[in-house]
Scaffold this active site. Structure first.
Site, PDB file in Angstrom:
ATOM      1  CG  PHE A   9     -13.734   0.718   6.632  1.00  0.00           C
ATOM      2  CD1 PHE A   9     -13.164   0.195   5.480  1.00  0.00           C
ATOM      3  CD2 PHE A   9     -14.431  -0.140   7.475  1.00  0.00           C
ATOM      4  CE1 PHE A   9     -13.284  -1.143   5.151  1.00  0.00           C
ATOM      5  CE2 PHE A   9     -14.555  -1.495   7.165  1.00  0.00           C
ATOM      6  CZ  PHE A   9     -13.986  -1.988   5.996  1.00  0.00           C
ATOM      7  NE  ARG A  66      -5.988 -12.511   5.446  1.00  0.00           N
ATOM      8  CZ  ARG A  66      -6.784 -11.445   5.362  1.00  0.00           C
ATOM      9  NH1 ARG A  66      -6.722 -10.632   4.300  1.00  0.00           N
ATOM     10  NH2 ARG A  66      -7.634 -11.152   6.298  1.00  0.00           N
ATOM     11  CB  THR A  84      -7.164  -5.703   9.772  1.00  0.00           C
ATOM     12  OG1 THR A  84      -7.584  -6.953   9.218  1.00  0.00           O
ATOM     13  CG2 THR A  84      -7.554  -4.574   8.853  1.00  0.00           C
ATOM     14  CE  LYS A 141      -4.013  -2.178   2.265  1.00  0.00           C
ATOM     15  NZ  LYS A 141      -5.080  -1.990   3.299  1.00  0.00           N
ATOM     16  CE1 TYR A 200      -9.393  -3.227  -0.078  1.00  0.00           C
ATOM     17  CE2 TYR A 200      -8.583  -1.288  -1.234  1.00  0.00           C
ATOM     18  CZ  TYR A 200      -8.351  -2.376  -0.410  1.00  0.00           C
ATOM     19  OH  TYR A 200      -7.095  -2.614   0.087  1.00  0.00           O
ATOM     20  NE  ARG A 251      -2.322  -5.422   7.224  1.00  0.00           N
ATOM     21  CZ  ARG A 251      -3.390  -6.088   6.804  1.00  0.00           C
ATOM     22  NH1 ARG A 251      -3.825  -7.151   7.470  1.00  0.00           N
ATOM     23  NH2 ARG A 251      -4.017  -5.717   5.707  1.00  0.00           N
TER      24      ARG A 251
HETATM   25  P1  RTP Z   1      -6.867  -6.310   3.296  1.00  0.00           P
HETATM   26  O1  RTP Z   1      -8.189  -6.639   2.622  1.00  0.00           O
HETATM   27  O2  RTP Z   1      -6.362  -4.920   2.978  1.00  0.00           O
HETATM   28  O3  RTP Z   1      -5.846  -7.368   3.101  1.00  0.00           O
HETATM   29  O4  RTP Z   1      -7.101  -6.267   4.871  1.00  0.00           O
HETATM   30  P2  RTP Z   1      -8.004  -7.185   5.747  1.00  0.00           P
HETATM   31  O5  RTP Z   1      -8.562  -8.327   4.962  1.00  0.00           O
HETATM   32  O6  RTP Z   1      -7.185  -7.481   6.930  1.00  0.00           O
HETATM   33  O7  RTP Z   1      -9.174  -6.181   6.130  1.00  0.00           O
HETATM   34  P3  RTP Z   1     -10.618  -5.969   5.434  1.00  0.00           P
HETATM   35  O8  RTP Z   1     -11.641  -6.249   6.469  1.00  0.00           O
HETATM   36  O9  RTP Z   1     -10.709  -6.697   4.133  1.00  0.00           O
HETATM   37  O10 RTP Z   1     -10.604  -4.411   5.171  1.00  0.00           O
HETATM   38  C1  RTP Z   1      -9.920  -3.866   4.059  1.00  0.00           C
HETATM   39  C2  RTP Z   1      -9.117  -2.682   4.514  1.00  0.00           C
HETATM   40  O11 RTP Z   1     -10.003  -1.662   4.963  1.00  0.00           O
HETATM   41  C3  RTP Z   1      -9.420  -0.970   6.047  1.00  0.00           C
HETATM   42  N1  RTP Z   1     -10.270  -1.078   7.223  1.00  0.00           N
HETATM   43  N2  RTP Z   1     -10.536  -0.075   7.990  1.00  0.00           N
HETATM   44  N3  RTP Z   1     -11.519   1.595  10.047  1.00  0.00           N
HETATM   45  C4  RTP Z   1     -11.851   0.323  10.033  1.00  0.00           C
HETATM   46  O12 RTP Z   1     -12.551  -0.187  10.867  1.00  0.00           O
HETATM   47  C5  RTP Z   1     -11.333  -0.508   8.968  1.00  0.00           C
HETATM   48  N4  RTP Z   1     -11.565  -1.790   8.790  1.00  0.00           N
HETATM   49  C6  RTP Z   1     -10.903  -2.139   7.668  1.00  0.00           C
HETATM   50  C7  RTP Z   1      -8.075  -1.592   6.336  1.00  0.00           C
HETATM   51  O13 RTP Z   1      -7.063  -0.818   5.711  1.00  0.00           O
HETATM   52  C8  RTP Z   1      -8.178  -2.958   5.696  1.00  0.00           C
HETATM   53  O14 RTP Z   1      -6.918  -3.438   5.322  1.00  0.00           O
HETATM   54 MG    MG Z   2      -9.629  -8.121   3.136  1.00  0.00          MG
END
Ligand code: RTP
Ligand code: MG
Length: 141
Positions: free
Chosen positions: A59, A87, A93, A11, A51, A104
């Protein structure tokens, strides 16, 4: 265990921090091969499409704004159990909750600026790879 492909994004925060090589090194040491790669400054349309699954989440706008704030590195990784392995290398996250030694924990500053993206399942990996890379730009080896 089957050889799998997963999709990764380094990113904008991690690109700005100059840790592309550090992150690639972690992939390679874990047995993941970079079989496609491209640096790109995403358009809003590209990021919103990528996304789309998060469209109704609170968010979403912050996430898209962040993802288009600077260039990113898109990659396809291949290896045994690649999706879960990536992962695990990434960590949780929220970097505050990420295990010590994960990407991370070491490089992310917040839940938005969290250094990397990685696919979470075989179906999403397939769709995410196809979103950015035509098959002839993926060099399985
Ligand atoms: P990624 O898709 O980026 O690999 O991350 P992830 O599976 O761990 O998280 P995901 O739930 O898919 O969310 C995608 C991205 O959105 C942002 N996020 N912000 N503010 C919040 O509560 C929140 N939750 C998610 C994060 O940058 C996350 O990587
Ligand atoms: Mg994700």
């Amino acid at each position: 265990m089957a050889v799998e492909r997963t999709f990764s994004i380094i990113k904008p925060d991690a690109v700005a921090k100059n840790v592309i090589g550090e992150i690639y090194s972690r992939f390679e040491k874990a047995g993941l091969k970079v079989i496609a790669t491209r640096m790109v400054h995403l358009s809003r349309k590209d990021a919103e499409g990528f996304y789309a699954v998060h469209k109704s989440r609170p968010f979403f706008k912050d996430l898209v704004d962040f993802m288009i704030s600077g260039p990113v590195v898109l990659s396809v990784l291949e290896g045994e159990n690649a999706i879960l392995k990536n992962r695990e290398l990434m960590g949780a996250t929220d970097p505050k909750k990420a295990d010590k030694g994960t990407i991370r924990a070491d490089f992310a500053q917040s839940i938005d600026a969290n250094a990397v993206h990685g696919s979470d399942a075989p179906e999403t990996a397939k769709g995410e790879i196809a979103y950015f890379f035509p098959e002839h730009q993926v060099y399985s080896r």
